[in-house]
Design a protein around this motif. Structure first.
Motif, PDB file in Angstrom:
ATOM      1  N   UNK A  15     -16.664   8.962  -5.863  1.00  0.00           N
ATOM      2  CA  UNK A  15     -16.366  10.332  -5.455  1.00  0.00           C
ATOM      3  C   UNK A  15     -15.867  10.309  -4.008  1.00  0.00           C
ATOM      4  N   UNK A  16     -15.285  11.403  -3.530  1.00  0.00           N
ATOM      5  CA  UNK A  16     -14.774  11.411  -2.152  1.00  0.00           C
ATOM      6  C   UNK A  16     -15.812  10.997  -1.107  1.00  0.00           C
ATOM      7  N   UNK A  37      -7.778  10.344  -3.207  1.00  0.00           N
ATOM      8  CA  UNK A  37      -8.085   9.021  -2.642  1.00  0.00           C
ATOM      9  C   UNK A  37      -6.883   8.419  -1.916  1.00  0.00           C
ATOM     10  N   UNK A  38      -5.664   8.881  -2.222  1.00  0.00           N
ATOM     11  CA  UNK A  38      -4.478   8.378  -1.525  1.00  0.00           C
ATOM     12  C   UNK A  38      -4.464   8.807  -0.066  1.00  0.00           C
ATOM     13  N   UNK A  39      -5.284   9.801   0.297  1.00  0.00           N
ATOM     14  CA  UNK A  39      -5.353  10.263   1.680  1.00  0.00           C
ATOM     15  C   UNK A  39      -6.358   9.468   2.509  1.00  0.00           C
ATOM     16  N   UNK A  40      -7.088   8.561   1.866  1.00  0.00           N
ATOM     17  CA  UNK A  40      -8.078   7.738   2.560  1.00  0.00           C
ATOM     18  C   UNK A  40      -7.380   6.551   3.221  1.00  0.00           C
ATOM     19  N   UNK A  70      -5.867  16.821  -5.806  1.00  0.00           N
ATOM     20  CA  UNK A  70      -6.518  17.190  -4.555  1.00  0.00           C
ATOM     21  C   UNK A  70      -5.970  16.538  -3.313  1.00  0.00           C
ATOM     22  N   UNK A  71      -4.963  15.687  -3.441  1.00  0.00           N
ATOM     23  CA  UNK A  71      -4.398  15.009  -2.286  1.00  0.00           C
ATOM     24  C   UNK A  71      -3.426  15.878  -1.528  1.00  0.00           C
ATOM     25  N   UNK A  72      -3.213  15.544  -0.278  1.00  0.00           N
ATOM     26  CA  UNK A  72      -2.329  16.321   0.591  1.00  0.00           C
ATOM     27  C   UNK A  72      -0.895  16.372   0.064  1.00  0.00           C
ATOM     28  N   UNK A  73      -0.450  15.310  -0.609  1.00  0.00           N
ATOM     29  CA  UNK A  73       0.928  15.268  -1.109  1.00  0.00           C
ATOM     30  C   UNK A  73       1.004  15.499  -2.613  1.00  0.00           C
ATOM     31  N   UNK A 125       0.844  -1.210   0.000  1.00  0.00           N
ATOM     32  CA  UNK A 125       0.000   0.000   0.000  1.00  0.00           C
ATOM     33  C   UNK A 125       0.875   1.254   0.000  1.00  0.00           C
ATOM     34  N   UNK A 126       1.944   1.254   0.797  1.00  0.00           N
ATOM     35  CA  UNK A 126       2.826   2.427   0.870  1.00  0.00           C
ATOM     36  C   UNK A 126       3.487   2.684  -0.485  1.00  0.00           C
ATOM     37  N   UNK A 127       3.924   1.627  -1.160  1.00  0.00           N
ATOM     38  CA  UNK A 127       4.525   1.805  -2.475  1.00  0.00           C
ATOM     39  C   UNK A 127       3.505   2.371  -3.461  1.00  0.00           C
ATOM     40  N   UNK A 128       2.283   1.836  -3.421  1.00  0.00           N
ATOM     41  CA  UNK A 128       1.246   2.310  -4.339  1.00  0.00           C
ATOM     42  C   UNK A 128       0.916   3.781  -4.083  1.00  0.00           C
ATOM     43  N   UNK A 129       0.865   4.164  -2.817  1.00  0.00           N
ATOM     44  CA  UNK A 129       0.569   5.560  -2.483  1.00  0.00           C
ATOM     45  C   UNK A 129       1.683   6.497  -2.918  1.00  0.00           C
ATOM     46  N   UNK A 130       2.892   5.974  -3.017  1.00  0.00           N
ATOM     47  CA  UNK A 130       4.018   6.788  -3.423  1.00  0.00           C
ATOM     48  C   UNK A 130       4.152   6.962  -4.926  1.00  0.00           C
ATOM     49  N   UNK A 131       3.390   6.207  -5.683  1.00  0.00           N
ATOM     50  CA  UNK A 131       3.459   6.328  -7.137  1.00  0.00           C
ATOM     51  C   UNK A 131       2.878   7.654  -7.590  1.00  0.00           C
ATOM     52  N   UNK A 132       3.396   8.155  -8.678  1.00  0.00           N
ATOM     53  CA  UNK A 132       2.840   9.383  -9.245  1.00  0.00           C
ATOM     54  C   UNK A 132       1.409   9.106  -9.665  1.00  0.00           C
ATOM     55  N   UNK A 133       0.529  10.008  -9.318  1.00  0.00           N
ATOM     56  CA  UNK A 133      -0.880   9.845  -9.668  1.00  0.00           C
ATOM     57  C   UNK A 133      -1.053   9.905 -11.179  1.00  0.00           C
TER      58      UNK A 133
END
Length: 127
Positions: free
Chosen positions: A105-106, A88-91, A80-83, A52-60
């Motif tokens: 949707x969010x 959705x990566x912030x969920x 729209x994500x914090x980073x 999950x951490x690797x997937x979240x680190x991928x460029x959107x």
């Protein structure tokens, strides 16, 4: 390629749109590698969290207009994500269960995650 079901640990990133990329090494739906997909059912929660951490680190993926498959409202996907990535990566690390036809949707994604958490006996903390 789908590795459903996943509970009781961390859920699978599978979104039910399985297809290999041009290299034949990663799924274009969940973006996991073949090795990650193959190993998923034998990984402990720490291993699943690492995926999950690797997937979240991928460029959107490039931002695009989407329509929620649950409520029909329009929303932006990929921003729209914090980073700087997709919101959705912030969920919490969970996907709707069962996978839906397309992105939510969010509001609907948050509701689906909360509903699933309740079904698993792990209600989300308020906030």
């Amino acid at each position: 390629m789908t590795d459903l079901p996943s509970p009781p640990g961390l859920p699978s990133p599978c979104v039910g749109r399985c297809a290999l990329d041009a290299t034949g090494q990663s799924c274009t739906g969940c973006r996991r590698t073949i090795a990650e997909i193959t190993a998923w059912t034998s990984l402990d929660d720490a291993g699943k969290a690492a995926v999950w951490a690797r997937l979240r680190g991928l460029q959107a993926p490039a931002a695009r207009a989407k329509t929620c498959s649950r409520c029909g409202s329009g929303f932006g996907c990929g921003t729209g994500g914090a980073n700087g990535g997709c919101w959705c990566a912030d969920q919490p690390p969970a996907m709707p269960w069962p996978p839906v036809a397309d992105c939510l949707c969010p509001d609907c994604l948050h509701a689906a995650i909360a509903e699933r958490a309740v079904r698993l006996g792990r209600p989300l903390a308020p906030g």
